[in-house]
Design an enzyme around this catalytic site. Structure first.
Site, mmCIF file in Angstrom:
data_model
loop_
_atom_site.group_PDB
_atom_site.id
_atom_site.type_symbol
_atom_site.label_atom_id
_atom_site.label_comp_id
_atom_site.label_asym_id
_atom_site.label_seq_id
_atom_site.Cartn_x
_atom_site.Cartn_y
_atom_site.Cartn_z
ATOM 1 N N ASN A 205 0.848 -1.196 0.000
ATOM 2 C CA ASN A 205 0.000 0.000 0.000
ATOM 3 C C ASN A 205 0.883 1.245 0.000
ATOM 4 O O ASN A 205 2.112 1.128 0.006
ATOM 5 C CB ASN A 205 -0.958 -0.025 1.199
ATOM 6 C CG ASN A 205 -0.200 -0.178 2.502
ATOM 7 O OD1 ASN A 205 0.610 0.660 2.862
ATOM 8 N ND2 ASN A 205 -0.442 -1.292 3.200
ATOM 9 N N ASP A 271 -4.603 -6.187 5.192
ATOM 10 C CA ASP A 271 -5.648 -7.031 5.781
ATOM 11 C C ASP A 271 -5.634 -8.435 5.189
ATOM 12 O O ASP A 271 -6.112 -9.377 5.799
ATOM 13 C CB ASP A 271 -7.019 -6.383 5.560
ATOM 14 C CG ASP A 271 -7.165 -5.112 6.398
ATOM 15 O OD1 ASP A 271 -6.594 -5.082 7.504
ATOM 16 O OD2 ASP A 271 -7.819 -4.156 5.936
ATOM 17 N N LYS A 281 9.196 -17.648 -9.723
ATOM 18 C CA LYS A 281 8.572 -16.490 -10.362
ATOM 19 C C LYS A 281 7.400 -16.972 -11.227
ATOM 20 O O LYS A 281 7.556 -17.923 -12.006
ATOM 21 C CB LYS A 281 9.609 -15.777 -11.233
ATOM 22 C CG LYS A 281 9.085 -14.518 -11.868
ATOM 23 C CD LYS A 281 10.142 -13.846 -12.720
ATOM 24 C CE LYS A 281 9.500 -12.752 -13.523
ATOM 25 N NZ LYS A 281 9.925 -12.719 -14.902
ATOM 26 N N PRO A 302 -3.832 -11.747 10.356
ATOM 27 C CA PRO A 302 -4.268 -11.480 11.739
ATOM 28 C C PRO A 302 -4.366 -9.976 11.973
ATOM 29 O O PRO A 302 -3.617 -9.209 11.360
ATOM 30 C CB PRO A 302 -3.141 -12.080 12.582
ATOM 31 C CG PRO A 302 -1.974 -12.178 11.672
ATOM 32 C CD PRO A 302 -2.515 -12.358 10.287
ATOM 33 N N ASP A 303 -5.297 -9.575 12.826
ATOM 34 C CA ASP A 303 -5.378 -8.161 13.213
ATOM 35 C C ASP A 303 -4.470 -8.012 14.436
ATOM 36 O O ASP A 303 -4.857 -8.328 15.571
ATOM 37 C CB ASP A 303 -6.828 -7.792 13.537
ATOM 38 C CG ASP A 303 -6.985 -6.303 13.766
ATOM 39 O OD1 ASP A 303 -6.038 -5.666 14.289
ATOM 40 O OD2 ASP A 303 -8.056 -5.761 13.424
ATOM 41 N N PHE A 331 -3.460 3.448 14.806
ATOM 42 C CA PHE A 331 -3.776 4.502 13.852
ATOM 43 C C PHE A 331 -5.037 4.102 13.108
ATOM 44 O O PHE A 331 -5.422 2.929 13.112
ATOM 45 C CB PHE A 331 -2.618 4.710 12.868
ATOM 46 C CG PHE A 331 -1.665 5.775 13.321
ATOM 47 C CD1 PHE A 331 -0.813 5.538 14.387
ATOM 48 C CD2 PHE A 331 -1.631 7.021 12.702
ATOM 49 C CE1 PHE A 331 0.064 6.523 14.834
ATOM 50 C CE2 PHE A 331 -0.754 8.000 13.130
ATOM 51 C CZ PHE A 331 0.089 7.755 14.192
ATOM 52 N N LYS A 345 -13.925 1.986 15.358
ATOM 53 C CA LYS A 345 -12.671 1.224 15.310
ATOM 54 C C LYS A 345 -12.012 1.110 16.684
ATOM 55 O O LYS A 345 -11.526 0.052 17.054
ATOM 56 C CB LYS A 345 -11.718 1.862 14.295
ATOM 57 C CG LYS A 345 -10.740 0.885 13.698
ATOM 58 C CD LYS A 345 -9.957 1.487 12.543
ATOM 59 C CE LYS A 345 -10.583 1.222 11.184
ATOM 60 N NZ LYS A 345 -9.787 1.752 10.072
ATOM 61 N N LYS A 349 -11.216 -2.479 18.288
ATOM 62 C CA LYS A 349 -9.837 -2.928 18.522
ATOM 63 C C LYS A 349 -9.545 -3.090 20.013
ATOM 64 O O LYS A 349 -8.693 -3.883 20.394
ATOM 65 C CB LYS A 349 -8.836 -1.924 17.935
ATOM 66 C CG LYS A 349 -9.007 -1.642 16.458
ATOM 67 C CD LYS A 349 -8.201 -2.573 15.593
ATOM 68 C CE LYS A 349 -8.267 -2.162 14.134
ATOM 69 N NZ LYS A 349 -7.581 -3.079 13.241
HETATM 70 N N1 CTP Z 1 -3.866 -3.214 12.054
HETATM 71 C C1 CTP Z 1 -3.293 -4.378 12.517
HETATM 72 N N2 CTP Z 1 -3.480 -5.537 11.836
HETATM 73 C C2 CTP Z 1 -4.199 -5.567 10.704
HETATM 74 C C3 CTP Z 1 -4.796 -4.376 10.222
HETATM 75 C C4 CTP Z 1 -4.595 -3.201 10.916
HETATM 76 O O1 CTP Z 1 -2.638 -4.359 13.546
HETATM 77 N N3 CTP Z 1 -4.345 -6.712 10.066
HETATM 78 C C5 CTP Z 1 -3.704 -1.973 12.838
HETATM 79 C C6 CTP Z 1 -2.968 -0.838 12.128
HETATM 80 O O2 CTP Z 1 -1.582 -0.870 12.389
HETATM 81 C C7 CTP Z 1 -3.616 0.390 12.719
HETATM 82 C C8 CTP Z 1 -5.020 -0.064 13.053
HETATM 83 O O3 CTP Z 1 -4.974 -1.488 13.106
HETATM 84 O O4 CTP Z 1 -2.981 0.768 13.927
HETATM 85 C C9 CTP Z 1 -6.092 0.372 12.095
HETATM 86 O O5 CTP Z 1 -5.718 0.086 10.785
HETATM 87 P P1 CTP Z 1 -6.674 0.499 9.568
HETATM 88 O O6 CTP Z 1 -5.992 0.105 8.304
HETATM 89 O O7 CTP Z 1 -7.135 1.902 9.734
HETATM 90 O O8 CTP Z 1 -7.953 -0.375 9.829
HETATM 91 P P2 CTP Z 1 -8.276 -1.900 9.629
HETATM 92 O O9 CTP Z 1 -8.240 -2.579 10.927
HETATM 93 O O10 CTP Z 1 -7.406 -2.488 8.560
HETATM 94 O O11 CTP Z 1 -9.799 -1.844 9.159
HETATM 95 P P3 CTP Z 1 -10.406 -1.348 7.753
HETATM 96 O O12 CTP Z 1 -9.346 -1.603 6.692
HETATM 97 O O13 CTP Z 1 -11.611 -2.174 7.593
HETATM 98 O O14 CTP Z 1 -10.698 0.131 7.914
#
Ligand code: CTP
Length: 405
Positions: A205, A271, A281, A302-303, A331, A345, A349
């Site tokens: 990204n 995500d 390759k 994983p989140d 963030f 969020k 979280k």
């Molecule tokens: N984050 C994480 N693990 C993931 C996705 C996000 O730890 N798999 C953390 C990021 O480092 C950030 C926070 O979660 O601190 C929010 O990330 P963001 O991209 O805004 O949100 P998402 O949780 O990915 O949700 P969405 O994309 O649905 O908005």
């Protein structure tokens, strides 16, 4: 540490007043000049003679004891910080409403330098909505509040309301006066993860990692023991663990987070990752001989933020004097409905702070050197930090978060 600093200590009528003798000793040992002001009721709980002896200074209680031809409450404001500990619900309410019916309160009203208020009271009093409203009012006006701990109270019950220990008050005073985070361990993540497709390709990204690095640089220059977990290597004097993918970052964060005072997840974690990484390759035409389309199957990552918050909450003992550790901030990158999505969020979280920024704006955020953020806390209070360089924004974020550490 506190050489030549002038500290005014205010004691109101809380039973924890006796602990302030130890705090004064600590301030004196660190080189500070200490003066003490008591509310009239506080003198029943801690003796003027003891405080005079420990501070090597006059102790003040009543108004109108003329000092150097200046009204006493104005003379007393000539200090670098006013630390009110213990602060009762009564005195907090009066300070928050500009009431000045004793010398300590008049001094508080006239005091222009930083003030640290250390509440101590019964749990029901602390939870009383009017007391909470007063605390909120003081916080919004920039007063430092060292919130009470959960523990055994003088009224014989257990709960939130116990005054924080003299060591914590001392540490907080040093932090306010010197802007230093010495001895604090902080883990920061930075950069957009790279989810590998094959040995030469990946999905990623637009995150540049600049915000995370600005946070790490500032925390380091404020004296913190910094660990930066980033998706690319960074040449700095603090510890840097390089984790290009979400799974590698998850492992490194989980191995390191429990020992920290604070974790800030500033990385843009993908995500999803590619389900079947190709060791070789990928050649054109792998999809049933066609080379005009290629299908990649993705699986959820994983989140990391959500998982460490859950782990922290499960393992944290909220017993006497023990702080919830580490403080965790995330963030929140949104392209629409910034505040509404951020509120959802932070609850989802389970973190203590969420720093929300609008990634639809071209002038700030991803890849830019500037940012503009909103800091939400878990009670959904919101602080707006106006557009500024990422370096300055990082400093403000650290100051806000470290109010609580
Ligand atoms: N984050 C994480 N693990 C993931 C996705 C996000 O730890 N798999 C953390 C990021 O480092 C950030 C926070 O979660 O601190 C929010 O990330 P963001 O991209 O805004 O949100 P998402 O949780 O990915 O949700 P969405 O994309 O649905 O908005």
């Amino acid at each position: 540490m506190l050489k030549n600093k002038n500290i005014l200590v205010g004691i109101t009528a809380g039973i924890a007043g006796y602990k302030i003798c130890e705090l004064i000793r600590m301030y004196k040992k660190a080189g500070a000049n200490v003066r003490v002001v008591l509310t009239p009721n506080a003198q029943h709980l801690v003796s003027k003679l003891t405080l005079q002896t420990l501070s090597n200074n006059e102790v003040y209680i009543e108004n109108f004891e003329i000092n150097n031809y200046k009204p006493e409450h104005i003379a007393l404001t000539e200090a670098d910080i006013f630390v009110i500990a213990p602060a009762t619900a009564n005195s907090i309410g009066k300070i928050a409403n500009g009431i000045c019916d004793n010398l300590l309160l008049s001094t508080a009203c006239a005091f222009a330098n930083p003030m640290l208020i250390v509440p101590a009271m019964n749990t029901n009093m602390w939870n009383n909505p009017f007391v909470q409203e007063n605390i909120k009012k003081l916080k919004t006006a920039g007063y430092h509040i060292l919130e009470p701990a959960d523990g055994f109270l003088a009224c014989g019950t257990n709960g939130v309301g116990r005054m924080r220990e003299p060591e914590d008050i001392f540490e907080k005073t040093v932090k306010i006066l010197t802007g230093r985070l010495d001895g604090k361990k902080i883990l920061i993540t930075a950069g957009g993860t790279k989810e590998k497709i094959d040995p030469v390709r990946y999905i990623s990204n637009s995150s540049s990692g600049k915000m995370g690095i600005a946070l790490a640089d500032n925390a380091y220059s404020m004296g913190a023991d910094v660990t930066l977990i980033s998706t690319f290597s960074v040449d700095r004097n603090y510890k840097n663990i390089v984790t290009p993918t979400a799974l590698e970052m998850e492992k490194a964060v989980k191995e390191n987070f429990a020992e920290q005072d604070c974790v800030i997840m500033a990385s843009a974690v993908a995500d999803y990752r590619v389900k079947n990484y190709s060791e070789q390759k990928i050649k054109k035409g792998v999809n049933e001989g066609k080379d005009d389309e290629l299908t990649l199957k993705l699986v959820k990552n994983p989140d990391i933020l959500k998982e460490i918050c859950a782990e922290r909450n499960a393992s944290n003992s909220r017993s006497a004097g023990v702080r919830v550790k580490p403080i965790i901030a995330g963030f929140c990158a949104e392209s629409e409905n910034l505040i509404e999505n951020a509120k959802i969020k932070i609850q989802n979280k389970g973190c203590d702070f969420l720093i929300a920024n609008d990634i639809s704006r071209k002038d700030i955020g991803f890849n830019s050197d500037e940012n503009e953020v909103y800091i939400l806390d878990k009670n959904l209070n919101i602080k707006h930090i106006e557009k500024d360089t990422k370096q300055n924004i990082a400093k403000r974020i650290l100051e806000e978060i470290f109010e609580q550490v």
